[in-house]
Design a protein around this motif. Structure first.
Motif, PDB file in Angstrom:
ATOM      1  N   VAL A 170       0.837  -1.200   0.000  1.00 43.93           N
ATOM      2  CA  VAL A 170       0.000   0.000   0.000  1.00 43.93           C
ATOM      3  C   VAL A 170       0.876   1.255   0.000  1.00 43.93           C
TER       4      VAL A 170
ATOM      5  N   PHE B  14       1.462   4.261  -2.854  1.00 48.92           N
ATOM      6  CA  PHE B  14       1.228   5.689  -2.599  1.00 48.92           C
ATOM      7  C   PHE B  14       2.441   6.539  -2.961  1.00 48.92           C
TER       8      PHE B  14
ATOM      9  N   VAL C 283      -6.561   2.758  -2.230  1.00 50.22           N
ATOM     10  CA  VAL C 283      -5.420   2.705  -3.146  1.00 50.22           C
ATOM     11  C   VAL C 283      -5.911   2.966  -4.569  1.00 50.22           C
TER      12      VAL C 283
END
Lengths: 502, 143, 115
Positions: free
Chosen positions: A120, A124, A253
């Motif tokens: 995750v 990002f 996400v």
């Protein structure tokens, strides 16, 4: 050298590896989970402050310069999302201490949790679209394994749908990446933004096709209409701590990727993309909330509401004005906090009553008044009642829509808020208010060493954040505005990655 | 596993296991400039232990491995991750920048040590550990 | 060469989608395998096909000779193949376990978590 950018990826990788190395010791894994996610939260705070003070931060991996090497970029959007990931991870880790059965922990729950977080945070922070694909796969494979922890029938059925649709989404993403590379020969996001901006007119059609492929792929991951059917079919099946983390993070996400791609890279055919996003978002809101209204299972209602709330975030992106995008960012943060918290509450109610069916629940207000209060804070915040976090998120978003004179969309958004309130009062009336039914099932046996207060701690913490986001709404709004302005002016991002004159 | 292991196979496996492990370490070390590396080395090492498992049984292979394969995967990942941050803490360079040290060893002369080698060592352990986890799980499920 | 590859890729996508629309889960997984292979071939083709010119820099030269093959898509495809292999291995194990639990190879029998 910017250690703070890579830390949110390295910390979960390191702790995941470490907790795999000590996989025999359940106690060590539990401690590593709390320490690792705590460190991730701390590094997220550090990253946000560093980004706020110094503008977008960039680091190259292995010292290979952009656009040739892989870069990690942290602008305000990325930093806020990493902070959110740290927050969700930390609360889920503490909650898991009390909520995860020994069987689940023995099967590698904590290493998988760390790997999921690494994926995750990598998604990002990366500034390269192929690297984004790789991080997506890292988080997907961890989420696949988390989803079937326990191996019950419902989990298998949910997982087959989840795995299939996510594999299709990955294949679409890979196709789009291949076409991008064939067209411009670059994979760096900032470089792509420059190259697509001065692409020949004859390529406009192909670029739009590529943009649509990305939109479908990320739309599947974000669970937008009409690509959301996997979410209500699978999110309510795993252990509740996993559901909470998924609801708080995974769809975000996809939302993040949509925000990144359609503010930075695909800005040419803006009108078509905006129209699709606005109406896609609006229909997602309506369908999700209607689905929730029809259900009587605690977690299924929450799963459908996730779909509905994703609609708001996509709508905000579609409106494309700084105010609307700021609203969308506040919404993303607020929704993660609140929805995770509601899943946590459903876990406590399961522990007290042994069921998720609203018909069989009841009397929780009498049995656990404080839990009821915490539920009410989150539920009212989700519906957008002042002065909680959801009110300001909706307020900014609606204000952004009104400024652009989207009357119909605004009306629908407000009506969906009312329907959300209806669903939440349904849970309140059935689970908390009415007397416990006669033939209620017995609560499940509790394993030793899993005190209830460990489940309450993250719930209290997240509820406090929901309240504080409302009280300090102005500070939150200013931060979101700054992030939105960074997104709006893609030159800031491009110059940070490629230097002054790309 | 068959009830009567072949004498030829078990005798050969006893000799081949150390040879294959040695060869896998050779592949690991030469891997930076020449064909080889942690991935291939790990696979060759795993094939040695798998042969040992065929010749004897899974508990013997487990004992020969000395370390639990899952622990090995974890340690390998830790080593690989740490190799990326060496340069950051020593010289303040970006993550995963290669670091080189030249070491003088008697008899062999000058040798190059590097952070990619440490990374490869981590890869070696991850590959060996994960292949052995799979093989041992399959073998134990059959037993 | 490119047009031929384009037809192959298109055929693979079509076959993959046809297989995924069947009710049998095994055929669904076959469809997924075809889909990931189609995407890999697409990367390979879209980046341009060149024969017999490996991207090697001659001794003493600073740049490779013009017209060499682009090594990056090969690296991308290699990564994508490894990832697809891992994910599909998981999917195969998953359908095996699901088959043991549900006792059916039919997606229509797996509706209990639907809405």
């Amino acid at each position: 050298m910017r250690p703070e950018i890579a830390l949110p990826i390295l910390i979960p990788l390191f702790f995941g590896a470490l907790s795999l190395a000590v996989w025999r010791s359940r106690l060590a894994q539990r401690w590593l989970a709390v320490i690792g996610t705590g460190a991730l939260l701390a590094s997220g705070i550090w990253l946000l402050f560093a980004t706020l003070n110094q503008g977008p931060l960039v680091t190259t991996l292995g010292d290979w310069q952009a656009p040739f090497g892989i870069v990690l970029v942290s602008d305000l959007l990325g930093a806020i999302m990493v902070l959110l990931a740290g927050l969700m991870a930390f609360s889920a880790a503490v909650y898991s201490l009390a909520a995860m059965g020994e069987g689940h922990e023995r099967f590698g729950y904590y290493p998988l949790l760390h790997m999921l977080l690494a994926g995750v945070c990598g998604a990002f922070l990366t500034g390269d679209i192929f690297n984004l694909f790789v991080w997506f796969e890292v988080l997907l494979i961890a989420s696949f394994a988390l989803l079937i922890l326990g191996g019950e029938r419902a989990q298998m059925e949910g997982a087959i749908k989840y795995v299939t649709i996510n594999l299709i989404s990955s294949a679409v993403l890979l196709t789009a990446i291949g076409l991008v590379y064939g067209l411009v020969g670059s994979l760096n996001m900032a470089d792509l933004a420059v190259k697509f901006a001065d692409a020949d007119a004859e390529h406009t059609g192909l670029i739009t096709v590529i943009a649509m492929l990305f939109m479908i792929s990320f739309g599947i991951k974000a669970a937008a209409f009409p690509l959301f059917f996997w979410l209500p079919a699978s999110y309510h099946t795993p252990p509740v701590a996993v559901s909470a983390l998924f609801a708080g993070l995974l769809t975000k996400v996809g939302v993040y990727a949509l925000y990144r791609f359609f503010t930075l890279i695909f800005t040419q055919d803006a009108e078509l993309i905006q129209t699709i996003l606005i109406w896609g978002g609006t229909i997602t809101m309506v369908v999700g909330v209607l689905g929730a209204a029809a259900h009587f299972e605690f977690r299924r209602i929450l799963a459908f509401h996730s779909v509905s709330q994703i609609g708001y975030m996509i709508l905000a992106l579609g409106l494309m004005s700084p105010l609307a995008i700021a609203g969308g960012l506040i919404y993303t943060f607020h929704h993660s906090v609140v929805k995770t918290n509601l899943f946590f509450v459903s876990g406590v109610s399961y522990r007290l009553r042994g069921t998720h069916e609203l018909k069989e629940l009841g009397g929780l207000y009498r049995a656990a008044p404080w839990l009821s209060l915490l539920f009410l804070i989150s539920a009212l915040s989700l519906a957008g009642i002042p002065p909680l976090s959801g009110f300001f998120a909706k307020f900014v978003l609606v204000r952004g829509a009104l400024d652009l004179q989207f009357w119909v969309v605004t009306g629908i958004a407000l009506a969906v808020g009312l329907l959300t309130l209806f669903s939440m009062t349904k849970i309140w009336a059935e689970a908390f208010w009415k007397a416990a039914p006669e033939n209620a099932p017995t609560p499940p046996p509790v394993e030793p060493g899993q005190p209830l207060y460990l489940m309450y701690l993250p719930i209290i913490g997240l509820a406090a954040i929901a309240v504080l986001m409302g009280i300090f709404g102005e500070a939150v709004f200013e931060l979101a505005m700054l992030a939105a302005e960074q997104l709006e002016d893609s030159r800031i991002y491009i110059e940070a990655v490629l230097g002054e004159n790309p | 596993m068959t009830s009567m292991p072949s004498l030829i196979l078990s005798t050969a496996a006893r000799v081949l296991l150390p040879l294959l492990v040695l060869f896998s370490i050779f592949l690991l070390l030469r891997g930076h400039d020449l064909p080889g590396g942690g991935f291939i080395g790990g696979l060759v090492g795993a094939s040695g232990y798998t042969l040992y498992l065929f010749a004897f049984d899974s508990s013997a292979a487990r004992a020969a491995l000395r370390m639990d394969p899952r622990t090995m995967v974890g340690l390998g990942l830790v080593i690989a991750t740490l190799s990326g941050v060496i340069g950051t803490f020593v010289r303040g360079e970006p993550f995963f920048t290669s670091q080189w040290w030249e070491v003088y060893v008697p008899i062999f002369g000058e040798m190059k040590l590097s952070s990619p080698l440490i990374f490869d060592l981590g890869v070696y352990m991850v590959v060996l550990g994960s292949v052995m986890t799979i093989v041992l799980t399959l073998a134990e499920a059959e037993e | 060469m490119e047009p031929l590859m384009a037809y192959v890729v298109g055929g693979l996508y079509a076959a993959a989608i046809y297989m995924m629309l069947r009710r049998s889960i095994v055929k669904l997984v076959i469809g997924l395998i075809l889909l990931s292979n189609a995407a890999n071939l697409l990367i390979f083709t879209a980046a341009g096909l060149v024969r017999g010119t490996p991207p090697l820099i001659a001794e003493g030269a600073q740049v490779p000779p013009p017209g060499v093959a682009d090594p990056l898509p090969q690296a991308l495809v290699l990564t994508a193949i490894v990832i697809a292999f891992g994910v599909l291995a998981f999917a195969v194990v998953l359908i095996h376990r699901a088959y043991e639990i549900v006792k059916a190879d039919d997606l229509d029998q797996m509706k209990s978590t639907d809405t």
